[in-house]
Design a protein around this motif. Structure first.
Motif, PDB file in Angstrom:
ATOM      1  N   UNK B  48      -0.175   5.179   7.139  1.00 53.15           N
ATOM      2  CA  UNK B  48       0.209   4.248   8.225  1.00 53.15           C
ATOM      3  C   UNK B  48       0.995   3.064   7.645  1.00 53.15           C
ATOM      4  N   UNK B  49       0.492   2.571   6.514  1.00 45.62           N
ATOM      5  CA  UNK B  49       1.168   1.429   5.877  1.00 45.62           C
ATOM      6  C   UNK B  49       2.604   1.802   5.513  1.00 45.62           C
ATOM      7  N   UNK B  50       2.750   2.948   4.878  1.00 48.89           N
ATOM      8  CA  UNK B  50       4.093   3.325   4.429  1.00 48.89           C
ATOM      9  C   UNK B  50       5.032   3.503   5.616  1.00 48.89           C
ATOM     10  N   UNK B  51       4.524   4.077   6.688  1.00 47.09           N
ATOM     11  CA  UNK B  51       5.363   4.312   7.869  1.00 47.09           C
ATOM     12  C   UNK B  51       5.842   2.985   8.468  1.00 47.09           C
ATOM     13  N   UNK B  52       4.933   2.025   8.576  1.00 44.25           N
ATOM     14  CA  UNK B  52       5.348   0.757   9.190  1.00 44.25           C
ATOM     15  C   UNK B  52       6.267  -0.023   8.244  1.00 44.25           C
ATOM     16  N   UNK B  59      15.392  -2.431   2.638  1.00 47.26           N
ATOM     17  CA  UNK B  59      15.900  -1.232   1.956  1.00 47.26           C
ATOM     18  C   UNK B  59      14.811  -0.167   1.954  1.00 47.26           C
ATOM     19  N   UNK B  60      14.709   0.593   3.042  1.00 42.25           N
ATOM     20  CA  UNK B  60      13.636   1.597   3.133  1.00 42.25           C
ATOM     21  C   UNK B  60      13.671   2.590   1.974  1.00 42.25           C
ATOM     22  N   UNK B  61      14.866   2.852   1.456  1.00 44.24           N
ATOM     23  CA  UNK B  61      14.982   3.833   0.372  1.00 44.24           C
ATOM     24  C   UNK B  61      14.293   3.396  -0.908  1.00 44.24           C
ATOM     25  N   UNK B  62      14.028   2.086  -1.031  1.00 46.07           N
ATOM     26  CA  UNK B  62      13.415   1.612  -2.269  1.00 46.07           C
ATOM     27  C   UNK B  62      11.886   1.608  -2.192  1.00 46.07           C
ATOM     28  N   UNK B  63      11.331   2.035  -1.051  1.00 42.54           N
ATOM     29  CA  UNK B  63       9.867   2.070  -0.943  1.00 42.54           C
ATOM     30  C   UNK B  63       9.305   3.131  -1.886  1.00 42.54           C
ATOM     31  N   UNK B  64       8.187   2.827  -2.548  1.00 42.18           N
ATOM     32  CA  UNK B  64       7.607   3.838  -3.427  1.00 42.18           C
ATOM     33  C   UNK B  64       7.063   5.017  -2.617  1.00 42.18           C
ATOM     34  N   UNK B  65       7.028   6.170  -3.266  1.00 38.76           N
ATOM     35  CA  UNK B  65       6.484   7.360  -2.594  1.00 38.76           C
ATOM     36  C   UNK B  65       4.987   7.192  -2.377  1.00 38.76           C
ATOM     37  N   UNK B  73      -0.653  -1.159  -8.302  1.00 39.27           N
ATOM     38  CA  UNK B  73      -1.432  -2.389  -8.129  1.00 39.27           C
ATOM     39  C   UNK B  73      -0.916  -3.168  -6.925  1.00 39.27           C
ATOM     40  N   UNK B  74       0.401  -3.365  -6.900  1.00 43.81           N
ATOM     41  CA  UNK B  74       1.018  -4.164  -5.840  1.00 43.81           C
ATOM     42  C   UNK B  74       2.320  -3.485  -5.416  1.00 43.81           C
ATOM     43  N   UNK B  75       2.548  -3.372  -4.128  1.00 41.14           N
ATOM     44  CA  UNK B  75       3.845  -2.897  -3.636  1.00 41.14           C
ATOM     45  C   UNK B  75       4.504  -4.059  -2.900  1.00 41.14           C
ATOM     46  N   UNK B  76       5.642  -4.483  -3.397  1.00 44.55           N
ATOM     47  CA  UNK B  76       6.342  -5.609  -2.786  1.00 44.55           C
ATOM     48  C   UNK B  76       7.507  -5.078  -1.958  1.00 44.55           C
ATOM     49  N   UNK B  77       7.569  -5.515  -0.715  1.00 39.79           N
ATOM     50  CA  UNK B  77       8.594  -5.003   0.188  1.00 39.79           C
ATOM     51  C   UNK B  77       9.347  -6.180   0.813  1.00 39.79           C
ATOM     52  N   UNK B  78      10.665  -6.136   0.699  1.00 42.80           N
ATOM     53  CA  UNK B  78      11.491  -7.175   1.335  1.00 42.80           C
ATOM     54  C   UNK B  78      11.749  -6.768   2.781  1.00 42.80           C
ATOM     55  N   UNK B  79      11.457  -7.677   3.691  1.00 41.10           N
ATOM     56  CA  UNK B  79      11.713  -7.421   5.104  1.00 41.10           C
ATOM     57  C   UNK B  79      12.436  -8.631   5.692  1.00 41.10           C
ATOM     58  N   UNK B  80      12.901  -8.476   6.906  1.00 40.72           N
ATOM     59  CA  UNK B  80      13.577  -9.612   7.533  1.00 40.72           C
ATOM     60  C   UNK B  80      12.595 -10.728   7.863  1.00 40.72           C
TER      61      UNK B  80
END
Lengths: 319, 132
Positions: B48-52, B59-65, B73-80
């Protein structure tokens, strides 16, 4: 950091290499790869890091005083990366030559490190307006009993290479305390009221990323939370990147509001989009007035008026 | 800045807000730079987390698998909405303890689970001591 210019060792090595290769202002450009090889010979630094320094010194959107004049693709304010070092050329800018002369003791020092700051390289010392800092140094040289408050006023607030003025607790910053500075794009409703225009994107932010962020925030949100969608989704129907690099160096993006949404509401909501504003964590290592005072005092025996004038003149010269 | 956290929560992802966002929502005088979310461990929740995140990421393409996220440990995601730090290891280690004292705060019509003030300060201290 050099006492005479405030530049770092690698920056000075890059300028020295350019000079040693004959790439002075008004002369021919040399391949960046040759400059990096000379830097490696001089200080043993691998080309990858030195190239980033060379690029930084040449990019008008990165440092207020560019010390290198670049030819070829030196990158952009968007996501277009610079070309490799074999495909770009460089020479000293007029300001770069002034700084190198000061560094070698041929002229009095110039405070270019104080002006450029180091936030562009991940540091916390913000840039200052060249004319403001030069005026403050002149003032304290002429009138040593000038108050700290007056010196800070003369130096002015941090002004980034793109012309953005840092907004925040400037008194705390000037006192040497860590301060968050907010840089904002200009967001206005077009004259015909049909679009909202975002331009003058802040320093350190990619124009392309701002367009992506705006488009991303206009996407539909998880169903079942209309209240959240109302406040979190950006109510725009369309977006166009109108950036014409020759006219809008800092970007221009037009947003068309959703049908029925007042443009003023879109304007206010755009101001919350990451990249339309950015926060820079800034701090001077000591109170700003003390830094200015100490710099002027340390070099009082030299001909500061001449070197400051030379720097001022260089800033009005292209190349 | 914190709408990103509200959207993650509204997607049905089980998470709780810590860091400066949690402190700010609880009235502490802090500046919010990003949203720090402790994520409940478990594959369905990570999906669910990955989908949202995919729907929000600049940059959705840079999300880890998915398989990588399970051990990160930590997944950092840039969003608007700004940066979202998904604290996955913290979730694996401390989810139950933090969940016990957390409470739901309303953001528009979404409920966001927010860590208790004491827990948040405690986490902050530990992170700073580790230089994270």
């Amino acid at each position: 950091m050099s006492e005479r210019s405030g530049l770092g060792a690698v920056e000075i090595a890059v300028l020295t290499a350019l000079d040693s290769l004959g790439a002075q202002p008004g002369h021919g450009y040399v391949k960046s790869a040759r400059v990096l090889a000379a830097v490696e010979d001089a200080i043993g630094l691998m080309p990858g890091y030195a190239y980033q320094v060379l690029l930084d010194l040449a990019q008008w959107w990165t440092v207020p005083v560019t010390l290198v004049s670049g030819q070829g693709n030196f990158g952009s304010r968007g996501n277009d990366p610079p070309a490799g070092e074999r495909y770009t050329e460089a020479r000293l800018s007029t300001a770069g030559a002034v700084v190198l002369a000061a560094e070698r003791g041929a002229t009095a020092p110039v405070p270019v490190g104080l002006i450029n700051g180091n936030t562009y390289a991940g540091g916390r010392r913000p840039p200052l307006r060249p004319a403001g800092l030069i005026a403050a140094i002149r003032e304290v040289s002429r009138r040593p009993n000038v108050t700290d408050e007056d010196l800070v006023v003369i130096a002015g607030p941090p002004v980034f290479a793109t012309g953005h003025v840092g907004i925040g607790d400037l008194a705390a910053l000037a006192a040497g305390r860590e301060t968050d500075l907010r840089l904002e794009a200009d967001v206005t409703v077009s004259a015909d009221g049909r679009e909202v225009i975002v331009e003058h994107i802040p320093a350190g932010v990619s124009i392309d990323d701002v367009a992506i962020n705006i488009a991303s925030r206009a996407r539909r949100l998880p169903a079942g939370h209309p209240g959240l969608a109302q406040v979190a989704r950006l109510p725009i129907a369309d977006l166009r990147d109108l950036t014409d690099r020759s006219r809008h160096r800092n970007g221009r993006i037009a947003c068309t509001p959703d049908r029925g949404t007042p443009p003023e509401e879109v304007r206010m909501r755009l101001m919350e989009v990451d990249g339309v504003y950015t926060i820079v964590r800034a701090m001077f290592p000591r109170p700003l007035a003390a830094m200015i005072r100490d710099w002027a005092a340390a070099h009082a025996a030299e001909d500061l008026p001449a070197s400051l004038t030379a720097l001022e003149q260089a800033l009005t010269t292209t190349g | 800045m914190l709408w990103g956290a509200a959207i993650v929560a509204a997607s049905g992802t089980s998470c709780l807000l810590v860091g400066s966002g949690a402190l700010w929502l609880r009235g502490e005088p802090v500046v919010v730079h990003d949203a720090d979310l402790v994520i409940e461990p478990g594959e369905p929740n990570l999906r669910r987390l990955r989908a949202v995140l995919e729907s929000m990421a600049t940059r959705p393409g840079s999300l880890p698998a998915m398989w990588r996220m399970a051990s990160m440990d930590v997944a950092t995601v840039a969003t608007s909405y700004g940066k979202i730090d998904c604290l996955l290891e913290r979730g694996r280690l401390d989810w139950r303890r933090l969940r016990e004292s957390a409470t739901v705060l309303a953001m528009a019509d979404a409920g966001v689970l927010v860590a208790a003030t004491a827990d948040t300060w405690d986490l902050r201290r530990r992170f700073k001591e580790r230089g994270e």
